[in-house]
Enzyme design. Sequence first.
Site, short mmCIF file in Angstrom:
data_model
loop_
_atom_site.label_atom_id
_atom_site.label_comp_id
_atom_site.label_asym_id
_atom_site.label_seq_id
_atom_site.Cartn_x
_atom_site.Cartn_y
_atom_site.Cartn_z
N ASN A 27 5.02 -47.25 -30.11
CA ASN A 27 4.38 -46.39 -29.97
C ASN A 27 2.99 -46.74 -29.87
O ASN A 27 1.87 -47.62 -30.71
CB ASN A 27 3.76 -46.70 -31.58
CG ASN A 27 2.63 -45.45 -32.69
OD1 ASN A 27 2.45 -44.16 -31.31
ND2 ASN A 27 1.70 -45.12 -32.96
N LEU B 202 0.10 -45.21 -26.69
CA LEU B 202 -0.81 -44.46 -25.73
C LEU B 202 0.05 -44.18 -23.84
O LEU B 202 -0.26 -43.73 -23.36
CB LEU B 202 -2.07 -44.04 -26.25
CG LEU B 202 -2.81 -43.71 -27.33
CD1 LEU B 202 -4.42 -43.61 -26.41
CD2 LEU B 202 -2.26 -43.05 -27.65
N ASN B 203 0.31 -45.33 -23.25
CA ASN B 203 1.15 -45.67 -22.71
C ASN B 203 1.99 -44.73 -21.93
O ASN B 203 2.64 -44.65 -20.83
CB ASN B 203 1.17 -47.42 -22.01
CG ASN B 203 -0.23 -48.01 -22.21
OD1 ASN B 203 -0.86 -47.83 -21.58
ND2 ASN B 203 -0.09 -49.06 -22.62
N ASP C 10 -1.89 -29.83 -29.91
CA ASP C 10 -3.09 -30.19 -30.87
C ASP C 10 -3.48 -28.47 -29.54
O ASP C 10 -4.71 -27.80 -30.32
CB ASP C 10 -3.91 -30.22 -31.73
CG ASP C 10 -4.69 -31.50 -30.53
OD1 ASP C 10 -4.36 -31.51 -29.69
OD2 ASP C 10 -4.86 -32.50 -31.01
N ARG D 83 -15.06 -34.39 -17.98
CA ARG D 83 -16.68 -35.61 -18.63
C ARG D 83 -17.28 -36.09 -17.14
O ARG D 83 -16.60 -36.66 -16.23
CB ARG D 83 -15.12 -36.71 -19.03
CG ARG D 83 -15.29 -36.45 -20.50
CD ARG D 83 -15.70 -35.03 -21.41
NE ARG D 83 -15.21 -34.64 -21.84
CZ ARG D 83 -15.02 -34.14 -23.00
NH1 ARG D 83 -15.21 -32.85 -22.30
NH2 ARG D 83 -14.08 -33.64 -24.09
N GLU E 143 -6.41 -44.62 -21.98
CA GLU E 143 -5.32 -44.13 -21.04
C GLU E 143 -5.89 -43.24 -20.16
O GLU E 143 -5.41 -43.05 -18.77
CB GLU E 143 -4.04 -44.15 -21.91
CG GLU E 143 -3.16 -41.78 -21.73
CD GLU E 143 -4.68 -41.32 -23.59
OE1 GLU E 143 -4.54 -40.95 -24.01
OE2 GLU E 143 -5.39 -42.31 -23.66
N ASP E 144 -6.26 -41.73 -20.12
CA ASP E 144 -6.81 -40.83 -19.64
C ASP E 144 -7.61 -41.47 -18.26
O ASP E 144 -7.92 -41.48 -17.56
CB ASP E 144 -7.27 -39.60 -19.91
CG ASP E 144 -8.40 -39.58 -21.72
OD1 ASP E 144 -8.02 -40.42 -21.14
OD2 ASP E 144 -8.55 -38.86 -21.64
#
Length: 740
Positions: free
Chosen positions: A554, A556-557, A577, A605, A664-665
Amino acid sequence: MSSSPRLATAAQRRRPHHPPPSSVAYLCATIALLALVAAAFSRAIAPRFPHPPATRRCRPDAEGSWSAGVFLGDSPFTLKPIEHWGISNDEGAAWPVANPAVTCADVVEAGFPSSFVANPFLFLQGDAIYMFFETKNSITSQGDIAAAVSKDAGATWQQLGVVLDEEWHLSYPYVFSYNDMIYMMPESSKHGDLRLYRALDFPLTWKLEKVLMDKPLVDSVIINFQGSYWLIGSDLSSYGAKQNGELSIWYSSSPLAPWNPHRHNPIRSVDNRSSFRNGGRPFIYDGNLYRIGKHSGGVSGHSVRIFRVEILTANEYKEVEVPFVIDKPLKDQNAWNGARSHHLDVQWLQSSQLWIGVMDGDRVPSRDSVHRLTIGYMLYGVTLVLVLLLGGLIGAIKCMLPLRWCAPQNEKRDHFFHAKQQFFLQYKLSSLISSLNKLGSLVGGRINYRTWKGRVYVAVLILFLAFLTCLGTHYIYDGSGAEGPYPVKGRYSQFTLLTMTYDARLWNLKMFVEHYSKCASVREIVVVWNKGQPPVQNELKSAVPVRVRVEDKNTLNNRFNIDKEIRTRAVMELDDDIMMPCDDLERGFKVWREHPDRIVGFYPRLAEGTPLEYRNERYARQQGGYNMILTGAAFMDHGLAFKRYWSKKAEVGRKTVDSFFNCEDVLLNFLFANASSMGTVEYVKPAWAIDMSKFSGVAISRNTQAHYHVRSKCLAQFSEIYGNLTAKMFFSSRGDDWDV
């Protein structure tokens, strides 16, 4: 001298009644609110039209929004759409090349007005494949014949424009060769005959060779079979002829010689919904002759059927239907041929050892635009009536018709009959006005909007009126309701939708898959499953294939794991979502195809300051620029992006992502910015977007301030490793205003 109280009261009664100023203001506010809601809603849902030429899409007219697609297969009975074959194109980001292959927008690009294209026919000449088709002129509402050419086995098409234009409607451009000459036999039934044209300068210039028949034949073809030439078409000259239910045959020793009628003409004649009318060129496969028929379900038909001709002689004809299945799109009106198709032409490609087919298709039912306009204006009418009713209920409008409208006239009448008739009409009109006035009295002032109960009634009515206004606006301004793709250089493509989730968000995922799978350019959905029991296949209702990729860890990569099974160049990373219209995805996909080396997304952003601070979209707009795009809703070249993310250089950054379970983003934005001195991100403003995590309570970043604080820490670490991230790309920089 003062008036008596009695006289004053009578005078007051004679004065016109004016509603209280607050009532008038309330009604005006109601109407203004409805107008604002309608304007905002139409801007949100209506396709942004007109666009610059590169973004123009076909809008349905009364007959639909027909276009043409290309299919390939090992046989005429195993045809698959061209996107199934994964054909790429080096120009732009058309990977894979996808249907539709030719639309009315392509004809417009060639300099000719067009509403749709239909009835495509192929003609092979060396390595070149020519497509001839009907294009409806959007100014004259008349059919003309246009052409396009492909030199890469049907992957891309160069428009040649209109090649045959008469004073009457033309369609069904059947092209064939005979004695080293090329001929075209278009339908010209509006002129009352069947004409044959010869190419003087193929494919651009044609000359009338001869009139084959003085009959208004429709959808006619000529086939050389068993030593004779056969002309097959539907003859509309006989009394009571059924356009879709009749078929006739003529035979000759040459396409130019006189034609002899079949002994049993019309050879097929039944109801109007039959498949006897031709739906394309007959073809020979494994020694058998097959005829293509259109199955009519309306004005232009719903599907094609294939018949094997068992007997074809001057005195007898027999055919039997054979199975023919083209994968029916599950995206309904969002698919280019989701509503209907009625024409197919197949040819054998010697160069690729495959059969190529062209088929027309439509996204919307026949007369859909008229139907939707009718409903929209009816809803507007109901809204107007209800606004007047609301005004009466709160006393802002007093609907009392004066009886003087039906007062007797003093003109002399010479005839007693005329006077009696006038009296009768006045009596009827007086009764009607009295009834309407009684109804107005019953309605007037029935709601006291100064009480809480009255305000609730008024609020409910206003919400209902706003709903009707929005619904009417939707029907009028949203065209067919279909959300189609945007072409780039006249070409279409597809992308893979990738989302990362886990078991606690399964209900989000179900809505996500069902909604986005219907978007026109989505080819496949990949679900990166990070934790818990993955869903079984039948739990997810989808119009496209869904692949669940279960991860061992688990992290995020996993979002950017290299996946060799992805079959498109473009990947849309989208949090499960986030809900937005398909049209937003299509616009973002178009922008990415114009800049495939960038991250193109919907959430900008700004990182600025010393040390760098993570700022939201509102702050970025105040500063006039952004330098990051959240990959929770962004397009990218997965081969480029995923390779950078898993490079040796990004190893330290990936460890930071694991330590914070975040950023990660942000890391991917740094990796893109570090690789180029040019702009690396591009923003597209969504019409609307809903964050479903606010309702589920399972969002990773529920505490916004804490989330931003962590991201600012990531910015500090990443800037030390990969350099500063301060170059800005300004808002309002796109010519189509899609970033405003």
